[in-house]
Design a protein around this motif. Structure first.
Motif, mmCIF file in Angstrom:
data_model
loop_
_atom_site.group_PDB
_atom_site.id
_atom_site.type_symbol
_atom_site.label_atom_id
_atom_site.label_comp_id
_atom_site.label_asym_id
_atom_site.label_seq_id
_atom_site.Cartn_x
_atom_site.Cartn_y
_atom_site.Cartn_z
ATOM 1 N N ILE B 48 23.633 41.255 -31.669
ATOM 2 C CA ILE B 48 21.727 41.277 -30.982
ATOM 3 C C ILE B 48 22.548 42.049 -29.680
ATOM 4 O O ILE B 48 23.059 42.463 -29.284
ATOM 5 C CB ILE B 48 21.763 39.847 -30.056
ATOM 6 C CG1 ILE B 48 21.871 38.506 -31.381
ATOM 7 C CG2 ILE B 48 20.410 39.561 -29.036
ATOM 8 C CD1 ILE B 48 20.766 38.721 -31.894
ATOM 9 N N SER B 52 18.008 39.410 -26.963
ATOM 10 C CA SER B 52 16.800 38.977 -27.946
ATOM 11 C C SER B 52 16.710 39.998 -29.044
ATOM 12 O O SER B 52 16.280 39.464 -29.874
ATOM 13 C CB SER B 52 15.851 38.053 -27.030
ATOM 14 O OG SER B 52 14.783 39.481 -26.670
ATOM 15 N N ASN B 53 17.309 40.731 -28.786
ATOM 16 C CA ASN B 53 16.965 41.644 -30.119
ATOM 17 C C ASN B 53 17.427 42.449 -31.301
ATOM 18 O O ASN B 53 18.742 42.108 -30.567
ATOM 19 C CB ASN B 53 16.477 43.784 -29.740
ATOM 20 C CG ASN B 53 15.391 43.641 -28.322
ATOM 21 O OD1 ASN B 53 14.051 43.464 -29.030
ATOM 22 N ND2 ASN B 53 15.512 44.191 -27.506
ATOM 23 N N ARG B 54 17.726 41.887 -32.340
ATOM 24 C CA ARG B 54 18.815 42.075 -33.348
ATOM 25 C C ARG B 54 18.692 43.669 -33.511
ATOM 26 O O ARG B 54 18.091 43.549 -33.535
ATOM 27 C CB ARG B 54 18.402 41.014 -34.914
ATOM 28 C CG ARG B 54 18.318 39.501 -34.783
ATOM 29 C CD ARG B 54 18.306 39.053 -35.675
ATOM 30 N NE ARG B 54 17.122 38.859 -36.471
ATOM 31 C CZ ARG B 54 15.839 38.599 -36.232
ATOM 32 N NH1 ARG B 54 16.112 37.506 -35.822
ATOM 33 N NH2 ARG B 54 14.262 38.456 -36.291
ATOM 34 N N THR B 56 20.398 46.148 -36.543
ATOM 35 C CA THR B 56 20.309 46.656 -37.634
ATOM 36 C C THR B 56 20.977 45.723 -39.039
ATOM 37 O O THR B 56 22.273 45.649 -37.982
ATOM 38 C CB THR B 56 20.364 48.319 -37.629
ATOM 39 O OG1 THR B 56 19.615 49.156 -36.809
ATOM 40 C CG2 THR B 56 20.312 48.658 -39.193
ATOM 41 N N PRO B 59 20.977 39.692 -39.754
ATOM 42 C CA PRO B 59 19.738 38.483 -40.836
ATOM 43 C C PRO B 59 18.941 37.973 -39.650
ATOM 44 O O PRO B 59 19.983 37.165 -38.924
ATOM 45 C CB PRO B 59 20.307 37.672 -41.317
ATOM 46 C CG PRO B 59 22.439 37.751 -41.019
ATOM 47 C CD PRO B 59 22.224 38.908 -40.675
ATOM 48 N N PRO B 60 17.913 37.649 -39.955
ATOM 49 C CA PRO B 60 17.460 36.728 -39.129
ATOM 50 C C PRO B 60 17.625 34.737 -38.212
ATOM 51 O O PRO B 60 17.084 34.513 -37.967
ATOM 52 C CB PRO B 60 15.464 36.041 -39.785
ATOM 53 C CG PRO B 60 15.869 36.532 -41.328
ATOM 54 C CD PRO B 60 17.231 37.599 -41.111
ATOM 55 N N ARG B 61 18.250 34.333 -38.962
ATOM 56 C CA ARG B 61 19.015 33.351 -38.810
ATOM 57 C C ARG B 61 19.790 33.581 -37.371
ATOM 58 O O ARG B 61 20.453 32.378 -36.405
ATOM 59 C CB ARG B 61 20.433 33.153 -39.291
ATOM 60 C CG ARG B 61 21.352 33.996 -40.159
ATOM 61 C CD ARG B 61 22.380 32.687 -41.039
ATOM 62 N NE ARG B 61 23.453 33.154 -41.518
ATOM 63 C CZ ARG B 61 23.203 35.151 -41.837
ATOM 64 N NH1 ARG B 61 22.503 35.071 -43.103
ATOM 65 N NH2 ARG B 61 24.848 34.872 -42.340
ATOM 66 N N SER B 63 19.357 34.841 -33.898
ATOM 67 C CA SER B 63 18.623 34.922 -32.397
ATOM 68 C C SER B 63 19.276 34.626 -31.093
ATOM 69 O O SER B 63 20.233 33.549 -30.839
ATOM 70 C CB SER B 63 17.642 33.681 -32.834
ATOM 71 O OG SER B 63 18.118 33.143 -32.280
ATOM 72 N N SER B 65 18.443 34.563 -26.439
ATOM 73 C CA SER B 65 17.517 34.374 -26.014
ATOM 74 C C SER B 65 18.544 34.592 -24.244
ATOM 75 O O SER B 65 19.425 34.274 -24.554
ATOM 76 C CB SER B 65 17.259 32.826 -26.004
ATOM 77 O OG SER B 65 17.464 31.558 -25.838
ATOM 78 N N SER B 76 20.833 29.335 -36.798
ATOM 79 C CA SER B 76 20.403 28.610 -37.062
ATOM 80 C C SER B 76 20.764 27.917 -38.399
ATOM 81 O O SER B 76 20.814 26.295 -37.988
ATOM 82 C CB SER B 76 19.011 29.387 -37.760
ATOM 83 O OG SER B 76 19.012 30.365 -38.779
#
Lengths: 118, 107
Positions: B48, B52-54, B56, B59-61, B63, B65, B76
């Motif tokens: 990250i 908050s930016n993943r 390249t 995976p979206p799990r 995150s 903030s 997640s």
């Protein structure tokens, strides 16, 4: 793809100079888009930023190490170098070379362990 | 220099559970904070950036903030390959600094 590989002696005597090189492949270190840097990992202090260099040769060093550190680029060989003078046991660490983007490390080398001991 | 304090030092969870890692800055880091994953014998990996930016290929799990002095990395649903040490890093003040790491271990 971008790869970085550190090399250098694994053992350095106290008061001597630690010298490492980093072979960069997959991208030119002459690119104006990126900084290149060195970071180390010690058991006591964790990850510590040593310094960084731009293609122009401009360097930025962490204040606590500034007087002992030289960071340079050899654009003809696509190499990044680190010299740390007057080492002590506190400089024992895994040293990583890195490609920086926007102030973060987007590529790291595998790291090389350097021990300082007589 | 800015001090980053990560908590907890060790987090023991099982695959499938949610992981929440914290990074607190001694002064404002704005949104200029990154998270890295580090497995033994491997190069660390950027997960990250800018809070908050993943990066390249991440995976979206994963995150991130937060802003200012309080930041969180959330995984997640833990996969077996996620057990590693996680570091935060700020670039708002010179020199850039890292947290001391959170070890995520299998329960």
């Amino acid at each position: 793809q971008v790869q970085l590989q550190e090399s250098g002696p694994g053992l350095v005597k106290p008061s001597e100079t630690l010298s490492l090189t980093c072979n960069v492949s997959g991208v030119s270190i002459s690119s104006s888009s990126y900084y290149w840097g060195w970071i180390r990992l010690t058991p006591g202090k964790g990850l510590e930023w040593i310094g960084s260099v731009l293609y122009s040769g401009s360097t930025y060093k962490t204040p606590s190490l500034k007087s002992r550190v030289t960071i340079s680029l050899d654009t003809s060989k696509n190499l990044l170098s680190l010299k740390l003078r007057s080492v002590t046991a506190a400089d024992t660490a895994v040293y990583y070379c890195s490609k920086l983007r926007g102030g973060y490390v987007d590529y790291w080398g595998q790291g090389t362990l350097v021990s300082v001991s007589s | 220099e800015m001090v980053l304090t990560q908590s907890p030092a060790t987090l023991s969870l099982s695959p499938g559970e949610r992981a929440t890692l914290s990074c607190r800055a001694s002064q404002s880091a704005g949104s200029f904070l990154a998270w890295y994953q580090h497995k033994p014998g491997q190069a660390p990996r950027l997960l990250i950036y800018d809070a908050s930016n993943r990066a390249t290929g991440i995976p979206p799990r994963f995150s991130g903030s937060g802003s200012g002095t309080d930041f969180t990395l959330t995984i997640s649903s833990l996969e077996p390959e996620d057990f590693a040490v996680y570091y935060c890093q700020q670039r708002n003040n010179w020199p850039p600094t890292f947290g001391q790491g959170t070890r995520l271990e299998i329960k």
